[in-house]
Design an enzyme around this catalytic site. Structure first.
Site, PDB file in Angstrom:
ATOM      1  N   SER A  11       0.827  -1.214   0.000  1.00  0.00           N
ATOM      2  CA  SER A  11       0.000   0.000   0.000  1.00  0.00           C
ATOM      3  C   SER A  11       0.860   1.262   0.000  1.00  0.00           C
ATOM      4  O   SER A  11       0.341   2.351  -0.214  1.00  0.00           O
ATOM      5  CB  SER A  11      -0.898   0.008   1.234  1.00  0.00           C
ATOM      6  N   TYR A  42      -4.266   0.616   3.438  1.00  0.00           N
ATOM      7  CA  TYR A  42      -5.205  -0.452   3.093  1.00  0.00           C
ATOM      8  C   TYR A  42      -5.926  -0.982   4.338  1.00  0.00           C
ATOM      9  O   TYR A  42      -7.026  -1.494   4.247  1.00  0.00           O
ATOM     10  CB  TYR A  42      -4.455  -1.646   2.495  1.00  0.00           C
ATOM     11  N   GLY A  43      -5.260  -0.905   5.466  1.00  0.00           N
ATOM     12  CA  GLY A  43      -5.669  -1.659   6.661  1.00  0.00           C
ATOM     13  C   GLY A  43      -7.039  -1.346   7.203  1.00  0.00           C
ATOM     14  O   GLY A  43      -7.633  -2.167   7.891  1.00  0.00           O
ATOM     15  N   CYS A  74       2.679  -7.061   1.648  1.00  0.00           N
ATOM     16  CA  CYS A  74       1.680  -6.387   2.467  1.00  0.00           C
ATOM     17  C   CYS A  74       0.795  -7.462   3.095  1.00  0.00           C
ATOM     18  O   CYS A  74       0.203  -8.277   2.374  1.00  0.00           O
ATOM     19  CB  CYS A  74       0.859  -5.475   1.570  1.00  0.00           C
ATOM     20  N   ASN A  75       0.734  -7.471   4.409  1.00  0.00           N
ATOM     21  CA  ASN A  75      -0.089  -8.481   5.103  1.00  0.00           C
ATOM     22  C   ASN A  75      -1.567  -8.302   4.776  1.00  0.00           C
ATOM     23  O   ASN A  75      -2.299  -9.275   4.602  1.00  0.00           O
ATOM     24  CB  ASN A  75       0.092  -8.348   6.618  1.00  0.00           C
ATOM     25  N   CYS A 196       2.575  -6.182  10.129  1.00  0.00           N
ATOM     26  CA  CYS A 196       2.352  -5.194   9.059  1.00  0.00           C
ATOM     27  C   CYS A 196       3.733  -4.751   8.609  1.00  0.00           C
ATOM     28  O   CYS A 196       4.592  -4.440   9.453  1.00  0.00           O
ATOM     29  CB  CYS A 196       1.552  -4.014   9.592  1.00  0.00           C
ATOM     30  N   THR A 197       3.954  -4.741   7.304  1.00  0.00           N
ATOM     31  CA  THR A 197       5.308  -4.460   6.827  1.00  0.00           C
ATOM     32  C   THR A 197       5.748  -3.017   7.132  1.00  0.00           C
ATOM     33  O   THR A 197       6.938  -2.740   7.219  1.00  0.00           O
ATOM     34  CB  THR A 197       5.430  -4.759   5.319  1.00  0.00           C
ATOM     35  N   HIS A 198       4.775  -2.111   7.309  1.00  0.00           N
ATOM     36  CA  HIS A 198       5.142  -0.739   7.692  1.00  0.00           C
ATOM     37  C   HIS A 198       5.807  -0.695   9.077  1.00  0.00           C
ATOM     38  O   HIS A 198       6.684   0.133   9.331  1.00  0.00           O
ATOM     39  CB  HIS A 198       3.893   0.158   7.755  1.00  0.00           C
TER      40      HIS A 198
END
Ligand code: DGL
Length: 283
Positions: A11, A42-43, A74-75, A196-198
């Site tokens: 995202s 997106y979450g 992205c999870n 979460c990759t962020h």
């Protein structure tokens, strides 16, 4: 196909944490990275929205960049769209990411494990199946962190600075306090899964909030190893003569602010600004 790039998307900038691991694991490969920052986060959006974005990005990367594999970095997008992507592109090697519960279980001594992620990921059926399959082996404390991915995304904007990093620390403090006690004693969480990759980019802030003895578990490296395995099995690993310079093998695209992606790519991957471009706004 061997010479084609590997597609990677998220995202926004979160997937750069996966791209870091991919470039270390696969130094001969070319990558094209799509930061869907114009549609982040997106979450907290619907599954349908995330699925439609994932399909549009995959189609673009296949048709215009001729990718030989796709990493959904992205999870949230993996939870909402990986099945649809697999059905749509059955011959494309596809790698998704999911919260690393199993690796965390292997590391934890107290067997009480925290999991943070987006609302979309943690309320998905896919995550529930994973959690249920492991619940008899450890206690998991699951905490959605609304607003956190967005704050991390915004921390790369030129105008932001101390204010966003304060906001990130505040959110992390609030959410981790709600989860309960972290520590090494029985009944305390000694391990935290970054689902979460962020959140990988808030690693330092988390470690200083929770203490250096709390283990933070992310997914970049296992995903990179899995990508290598799938490419190898498909006979599509690029065996270049010598590792290419990172700037020559990376193309990063964004439909958000170009300067933000450039700042993030420089900071996290040491890439020159010229590696980043404006993405096709029609996608
Ligand atoms: N980085 C993404 C993830 O791993 C999504 C964050 C967001 O856009 O909400 O879930």
């Amino acid at each position: 196909m061997t010479e084609s790039p590997i597609g990677v998307f998220d995202s926004g900038i979160g997937g750069l944490s996966v791209l870091q691991a991919l470039q270390a694991e696969l130094p001969h490969e070319h990558f094209v990275y799509w930061a869907d920052s114009g549609h982040a986060p997106y979450g907290e959006k619907s599954d349908l929205f995330v699925r439609q974005r994932s399909l549009a990005i995959a189609r673009h990367l296949i048709e215009h960049h001729h990718i030989k594999a796709l990493v959904v970095a992205c999870n949230t997008a993996t939870a909402a769209a990986i099945h649809t992507l697999r059905a749509q592109y059955p011959h494309l090697p596809l790698i998704g990411v999911e919260p690393a519960l199993k690796p965390a279980m292997a590391l934890s001594q107290t067997k009480r494990i925290g999991v943070i992620g987006t609302k979309g990921t943690l309320s998905s059926e896919k995550f529930h199946r994973l959690l249920t399959s492991l619940q008899d082996q450890a206690d998991f404390v699951v905490q959605p962190c609304n607003g956190l991915a967005l704050a991390i995304e915004q921390s790369t904007h030129a105008a932001s600075g101390a204010q966003t990093s304060e906001k990130i620390t505040q959110l992390l403090r609030d959410y981790t306090q709600q989860m309960g006690e972290f520590g090494q004693a029985a009944g305390q969480m000694d391990t935290l899964v970054l689902g979460c990759t962020h959140y990988v980019f808030a690693h330092k802030a988390l470690q200083s909030l929770l203490g250096s003895d709390i283990q933070l578990v992310s997914t970049g490296e296992p995903v990179a190893r899995q990508t290598r395995r799938l490419l190898d099995a498909a006979g599509q690993l690029r065996a270049g003569p010598a590792p290419l310079a990172a700037s020559a093998r990376m193309q990063l695209l964004t439909n958000g602010e170009l300067s933000s992606l450039q700042a993030a790519a420089k900071r996290w991957l040491d890439l020159p600004h010229a590696a980043c471009h404006k993405a096709d706004p029609q996608v």
